[in-house]
Motif scaffolding. Structure first.
Motif, PDB file in Angstrom:
ATOM      1  N   ARG A   1       0.828  -1.210   0.000  1.00 37.27           N
ATOM      2  CA  ARG A   1       0.000   0.000   0.000  1.00 37.27           C
ATOM      3  C   ARG A   1       0.864   1.262   0.000  1.00 37.27           C
ATOM      4  NH1 ARG A   1      -5.197  -0.200   1.043  1.00 37.27           N
ATOM      5  NH2 ARG A   1      -5.079   1.844   2.020  1.00 37.27           N
ATOM      6  N   LEU A   2       2.047   1.159   0.622  1.00 32.41           N
ATOM      7  CA  LEU A   2       2.902   2.348   0.710  1.00 32.41           C
ATOM      8  C   LEU A   2       3.749   2.549  -0.526  1.00 32.41           C
ATOM      9  CD1 LEU A   2       4.104   1.988   4.398  1.00 32.41           C
ATOM     10  CD2 LEU A   2       2.655   3.797   3.482  1.00 32.41           C
ATOM     11  N   THR A   3       4.020   1.476  -1.260  1.00 33.36           N
ATOM     12  CA  THR A   3       4.951   1.622  -2.382  1.00 33.36           C
ATOM     13  C   THR A   3       4.244   1.728  -3.731  1.00 33.36           C
ATOM     14  OG1 THR A   3       5.234  -0.768  -2.266  1.00 33.36           O
ATOM     15  CG2 THR A   3       6.969   0.551  -1.296  1.00 33.36           C
TER      16      THR A   3
ATOM     17  N   ARG B   1      -2.516  12.559   0.942  1.00 27.81           N
ATOM     18  CA  ARG B   1      -1.612  12.173  -0.148  1.00 27.81           C
ATOM     19  C   ARG B   1      -1.337  10.675  -0.198  1.00 27.81           C
ATOM     20  NH1 ARG B   1       0.333  16.535  -2.454  1.00 27.81           N
ATOM     21  NH2 ARG B   1       0.408  18.496  -1.302  1.00 27.81           N
ATOM     22  N   ARG B   2      -1.893   9.898   0.759  1.00 28.98           N
ATOM     23  CA  ARG B   2      -1.508   8.471   0.841  1.00 28.98           C
ATOM     24  C   ARG B   2      -2.690   7.526   0.912  1.00 28.98           C
ATOM     25  NH1 ARG B   2       3.397   8.657   1.989  1.00 28.98           N
ATOM     26  NH2 ARG B   2       4.122  10.671   2.719  1.00 28.98           N
ATOM     27  N   TRP B   3      -2.442   6.291   0.486  1.00 27.03           N
ATOM     28  CA  TRP B   3      -3.435   5.232   0.681  1.00 27.03           C
ATOM     29  C   TRP B   3      -3.505   4.838   2.144  1.00 27.03           C
ATOM     30  CZ3 TRP B   3      -6.407   5.516  -3.118  1.00 27.03           C
ATOM     31  CH2 TRP B   3      -5.966   5.580  -4.440  1.00 27.03           C
ATOM     32  N   THR B   4      -2.345   4.874   2.819  1.00 28.14           N
ATOM     33  CA  THR B   4      -2.321   4.476   4.232  1.00 28.14           C
ATOM     34  C   THR B   4      -1.703   5.586   5.060  1.00 28.14           C
ATOM     35  OG1 THR B   4      -1.935   2.183   3.589  1.00 28.14           O
ATOM     36  CG2 THR B   4      -1.502   2.735   5.888  1.00 28.14           C
ATOM     37  N   SER B   5      -2.351   5.964   6.154  1.00 28.53           N
ATOM     38  CA  SER B   5      -1.740   6.944   7.048  1.00 28.53           C
ATOM     39  C   SER B   5      -2.094   6.616   8.487  1.00 28.53           C
ATOM     40  CB  SER B   5      -2.184   8.360   6.699  1.00 28.53           C
ATOM     41  OG  SER B   5      -3.586   8.447   6.771  1.00 28.53           O
ATOM     42  N   VAL B   6      -1.211   7.056   9.376  1.00 28.01           N
ATOM     43  CA  VAL B   6      -1.389   6.816  10.807  1.00 28.01           C
ATOM     44  C   VAL B   6      -1.306   8.165  11.498  1.00 28.01           C
ATOM     45  CG1 VAL B   6      -0.489   5.604  12.833  1.00 28.01           C
ATOM     46  CG2 VAL B   6      -0.173   4.606  10.552  1.00 28.01           C
ATOM     47  N   ILE B   7      -2.339   8.496  12.279  1.00 25.08           N
ATOM     48  CA  ILE B   7      -2.304   9.748  13.047  1.00 25.08           C
ATOM     49  C   ILE B   7      -2.346   9.356  14.514  1.00 25.08           C
ATOM     50  CG2 ILE B   7      -3.452  11.942  13.527  1.00 25.08           C
ATOM     51  CD1 ILE B   7      -4.627  11.820  10.684  1.00 25.08           C
ATOM     52  N   THR B   8      -1.218   9.588  15.194  1.00 26.37           N
ATOM     53  CA  THR B   8      -1.158   9.206  16.603  1.00 26.37           C
ATOM     54  C   THR B   8      -0.976  10.447  17.464  1.00 26.37           C
ATOM     55  OG1 THR B   8       0.029   7.864  18.241  1.00 26.37           O
ATOM     56  CG2 THR B   8       1.332   8.681  16.414  1.00 26.37           C
ATOM     57  N   GLY B   9      -1.469  10.364  18.683  1.00 25.09           N
ATOM     58  CA  GLY B   9      -1.354  11.502  19.598  1.00 25.09           C
ATOM     59  C   GLY B   9      -2.071  11.164  20.886  1.00 25.09           C
ATOM     60  N   GLY B  10      -1.690  11.844  21.958  1.00 25.03           N
ATOM     61  CA  GLY B  10      -2.318  11.619  23.258  1.00 25.03           C
ATOM     62  C   GLY B  10      -3.746  12.145  23.267  1.00 25.03           C
TER      63      GLY B  10
ATOM     64  N   THR C   1      11.219   8.168   5.246  1.00 30.16           N
ATOM     65  CA  THR C   1      10.835   9.489   4.746  1.00 30.16           C
ATOM     66  C   THR C   1      10.389   9.365   3.285  1.00 30.16           C
ATOM     67  OG1 THR C   1      13.184   9.843   4.428  1.00 30.16           O
ATOM     68  CG2 THR C   1      12.121  11.195   6.125  1.00 30.16           C
ATOM     69  N   PRO C   2       9.273   9.986   2.926  1.00 30.50           N
ATOM     70  CA  PRO C   2       8.316  10.571   3.857  1.00 30.50           C
ATOM     71  C   PRO C   2       7.613   9.471   4.639  1.00 30.50           C
ATOM     72  CG  PRO C   2       7.443  10.578   1.620  1.00 30.50           C
ATOM     73  CD  PRO C   2       8.834  10.044   1.520  1.00 30.50           C
ATOM     74  N   SER C   3       7.170   9.815   5.857  1.00 29.80           N
ATOM     75  CA  SER C   3       6.579   8.799   6.720  1.00 29.80           C
ATOM     76  C   SER C   3       5.055   8.863   6.670  1.00 29.80           C
ATOM     77  CB  SER C   3       7.048   9.034   8.152  1.00 29.80           C
ATOM     78  OG  SER C   3       6.330   8.194   9.014  1.00 29.80           O
TER      79      SER C   3
ATOM     80  N   ALA D   1       7.697  -4.329  14.010  1.00 24.45           N
ATOM     81  CA  ALA D   1       8.419  -3.075  13.755  1.00 24.45           C
ATOM     82  C   ALA D   1       9.681  -3.355  12.939  1.00 24.45           C
ATOM     83  CB  ALA D   1       8.760  -2.390  15.075  1.00 24.45           C
ATOM     84  N   ALA D   2      10.441  -4.394  13.342  1.00 23.84           N
ATOM     85  CA  ALA D   2      11.687  -4.706  12.629  1.00 23.84           C
ATOM     86  C   ALA D   2      11.389  -5.128  11.199  1.00 23.84           C
ATOM     87  CB  ALA D   2      12.432  -5.807  13.373  1.00 23.84           C
ATOM     88  N   ARG D   3      10.342  -5.910  11.007  1.00 23.75           N
ATOM     89  CA  ARG D   3      10.034  -6.392   9.661  1.00 23.75           C
ATOM     90  C   ARG D   3       9.558  -5.243   8.768  1.00 23.75           C
ATOM     91  NH1 ARG D   3       6.782 -12.010  10.889  1.00 23.75           N
ATOM     92  NH2 ARG D   3       6.950 -12.436   8.669  1.00 23.75           N
ATOM     93  N   LEU D   4       8.791  -4.304   9.345  1.00 20.53           N
ATOM     94  CA  LEU D   4       8.365  -3.130   8.562  1.00 20.53           C
ATOM     95  C   LEU D   4       9.573  -2.272   8.208  1.00 20.53           C
ATOM     96  CD1 LEU D   4       5.097  -2.036  10.436  1.00 20.53           C
ATOM     97  CD2 LEU D   4       5.249  -2.768   8.045  1.00 20.53           C
ATOM     98  N   ALA D   5      10.443  -2.058   9.215  1.00 19.29           N
ATOM     99  CA  ALA D   5      11.614  -1.207   8.977  1.00 19.29           C
ATOM    100  C   ALA D   5      12.518  -1.842   7.912  1.00 19.29           C
ATOM    101  CB  ALA D   5      12.375  -0.998  10.286  1.00 19.29           C
ATOM    102  N   ALA D   6      12.630  -3.165   7.957  1.00 28.48           N
ATOM    103  CA  ALA D   6      13.502  -3.857   6.996  1.00 28.48           C
ATOM    104  C   ALA D   6      12.988  -3.704   5.567  1.00 28.48           C
ATOM    105  CB  ALA D   6      13.602  -5.341   7.360  1.00 28.48           C
ATOM    106  N   ARG D   7      11.676  -3.525   5.402  1.00 24.86           N
ATOM    107  CA  ARG D   7      11.111  -3.381   4.052  1.00 24.86           C
ATOM    108  C   ARG D   7      11.096  -1.924   3.579  1.00 24.86           C
ATOM    109  NH1 ARG D   7       7.746  -7.895   2.552  1.00 24.86           N
ATOM    110  NH2 ARG D   7       7.256  -6.760   0.665  1.00 24.86           N
ATOM    111  N   ALA D   8      11.433  -0.998   4.508  1.00 27.59           N
ATOM    112  CA  ALA D   8      11.274   0.429   4.173  1.00 27.59           C
ATOM    113  C   ALA D   8      12.169   0.838   3.016  1.00 27.59           C
ATOM    114  CB  ALA D   8      11.579   1.281   5.401  1.00 27.59           C
TER     115      ALA D   8
END
Ligand SMILES: Nc1ncnc2c1ncn2[C@@H]1O[C@H](COP(=O)(O)OP(=O)(O)OP(=O)(O)O)[C@@H](O)[C@H]1O
Length: 578
Positions: free
Chosen positions: A132-134, A169-178, A328-330, A571-578
């Protein structure tokens, strides 16, 4: 920290009744439950695996899944019980890699050992998110986008504007916050931006992991779109939208609890799918969700990555935020500014989140107006701070003042880490009832009494009452309770309420997604396994005006120090594919 169970007696179901073999010692020590050992022995027998070390790894995997982890790092296992003669980690991992079970029942990835099911689910999420990101991202009409962002996000909404622009601008996005950082505000305005970009009406799905969170999402979104500074002309984009549970969105099947009507071969029809409170979504549910979304539909994940994770295995939101950290971009944006609670509670939440025990302790013990530290032995003070709420609830219920009852319900809550034991919910509910009886000179209280706060513990689709909904028993002959529905309350006959419990006190886990004017959080002893940074952060951020911490310096510091780490390779598997 204790990760061990303490048998209640010799018949405790977690103890092996016929104890033999090398895993028995770890059962006797309280590390492996009988079910972990029996499952491992059966898997190894069926798979023709003779190695005791492999059986031990399998038993630890079953145990890990019970406590929320999707994998096991054999190099860390010795921390669980340092006095045990553990296998040497590198040799152990080699033995697991060479096992006949590996590739069938278990898997090894990034030096972590998995049960096959979680390995496959994690891999599917990584692959789907990566694709989805690529793939080519949605085409955006830049002129319209700039105009819509200008219209919907005035000057004071800069942080939220940036998040919405990234999402658009993206198919997938994450909005995080307290809490109160404007996630819902951003969402309402983002939906208007997306509607403005689309030539046809958008099919939008809003979903949350629990019925209560879904109901709250619907209310919060309506409120956000009714703010005076929300442009009149954009309100149509949000009007009439309601959220459902993720299970409902995906389509539950009577024949299968973990599969849904919508999947890779029968995708959801929606153009935009938004998930709120994503921190509570398990790995399994996230796998099913991501595969069911059309590749050319937008997925927006909202939530607070620092809160407690799902009850079931996985900490997906946390892992996705971590996994995309260096990219980047994230696709991840973090909202930092809280528009809800006071400066001090905000500072305390930040100190806890950042693991700054000195600052957290300084703030807890500072004597600030909005933060109070109470010595656990000071029962008189605890009673003074806890009882105004139940008294108010009782007075409101006895006079039939429903609105006041709902206000009192949300005015104060006692939060505990545990359900049982001296620091648990059951004990504190009993304390409050004992104090109420003493104040009113009553020998006993009936099972249901006016002013009794209730919490629904299951989803009741017939009554439209969701797990986590709260209400108050009313006075009078009719035997009714009023439930908080975000408005003036819903009155229901007590006879229709099958799955409710007393709620003077709640576990912090159960309080997720709710907020109260004042919160009193009772911290357990420093060695409690449940005392973690995420627990304290979640408890502190439930409070809008005042937070009181019943605990010692050791408990506060230990809570901040100890991160609830869930072993996962996402997290490691996602980062490895980045
Ligand atoms: N930029 C802003 N300026 C002023 N007030 C704001 C801004 N953004 C949000 N608010 C207000 O702050 C409050 C919290 O916002 P919102 O409900 O969007 O946050 P949230 O992150 O969704 O909160 P939670 O997840 O805790 O429910 C609301 O009353 C909202 O109107």
């Amino acid at each position: 920290m204790t990760e061990l169970f303490e048998p209640t007696d010799a018949c405790d179901h977690r103890l092996l009744q016929v104890a033999h073999g090398p895993l028995a010692a770890l059962n006797a020590a309280g590390l492996l439950a009988a079910g972990d050992v029996r499952t491992a022995e059966t898997v190894c027998r069926l798979g023709g695996e003779p190695s005791a070390d492999v059986a031990l790894a399998v038993a630890l995997l079953v145990r890990a899944a019970r406590s929320g982890s999707v994998s096991v790092d054999l190099a860390d296992v010795a921390e669980l019980l340092p006095e045990h003669p553990w296998p040497e980690p590198a040799d152990w991992l080699d033995a697991v890699r060479a096992s006949r079970l590996t590739g069938v029942a278990i898997r090894v990835e990034h030096d972590l050992v998995y049960l096959h099911r979680y390995w496959a689910e994690e891999g599917a999420v990584v692959t789907d998110l990566h694709e989805r990101l690529t793939r080519t991202q949605p085409v955006v009409d830049e002129t319209r986008l700039a105009a819509a962002l200008d219209r919907l996000f005035p000057d004071t909404f800069a942080e939220q504007r940036a998040a919405a622009e990234e999402s658009a601008r993206r198919w997938t996005s994450v909005i995080t916050g307290g809490p109160g950082t404007g996630k819902t505000t951003t969402l309402a305005r983002l939906l208007a931006v997306l509607a403005d970009q689309s030539h046809a009406p958008l099919r939008i799905a809003l979903a949350a992991p629990t019925g209560k969170a879904a109901a709250r999402m619907s209310q919060a979104l309506t409120a956000a779109s009714e703010r005076r500074d929300f442009p009149e002309s954009d309100r149509g984009a949000v009007a009439g939208l309601t959220a459902s549970t993720l299970h409902r969105l995906l389509g539950t099947r009577p024949d299968n609890h973990s599969r849904f009507r919508h999947h890779r071969g029968n995708r959801l029809p929606h153009d935009v799918v938004v998930v709120d409170e994503t921190s509570m979504v398990s790995l399994s549910l996230m796998t099913r969700l991501v595969e069911a979304i059309r590749p050319d539909a937008r997925l927006v994940l909202l939530g607070d990555a620092d809160q407690l994770a799902s009850v079931e295995a996985g900490a997906v939101l946390h892992d996705v935020v971590e996994g995309f950290r260096g990219r980047t971009p994230s696709p991840v944006t973090r909202l930092e500014t809280s528009h809800r609670f006071g400066v001090e509670i905000g500072r305390l939440a930040a100190a806890v989140r950042n693991g700054d025990a000195d600052e957290a302790w300084r703030l807890v013990s500072s004597g600030a107006d909005s933060i109070e530290l109470i010595d656990p032995a000071d029962t008189a003070r605890i009673r003074d701070v806890v009882m105004p709420g139940p008294r108010d609830l009782r007075a409101a219920a006895l006079t039939g003042d429903q609105e006041r009852a709902i206000r009192a319900l949300n005015g104060h809550r006692l939060l505990c880490a545990h359900r049982e034991g001296p620091f648990g919910v059951r004990a504190w509910n009993e304390w409050v009832e004992q104090w109420l009886r003493a104040e009113e000179g009553l020998d006993w209280l009936p099972a249901r009494y006016p002013g009794q706060p209730l919490i629904q513990t299951t989803n009741d689709y017939g009554l439209k009452l969701w797990n986590g909904d709260t209400g108050v028993v009313l006075g009078g002959e009719e035997r009714q309770a009023v439930f908080d529905d975000g408005g003036t309350g819903r009155v229901l006959a007590l006879s229709r309420l099958a799955d409710v419990e007393t709620a003077h006190a709640l576990t912090v886990h159960r309080s997720q997604g709710s907020e109260f004017g004042e919160v009193t959080v009772v911290l357990p002893e420093p060695d409690s396994r449940l005392l973690t940074r995420q627990l304290l952060y979640t408890a502190v951020t439930r409070a809008v005006d005042v937070v009181r911490v019943v605990g010692t310096e050791a408990s506060v510091r230990e809570a901040v120090r100890r991160e609830a780490r869930r072993a996962s390779g996402l997290a490691a598997r996602l980062a490895a594919r980045a």
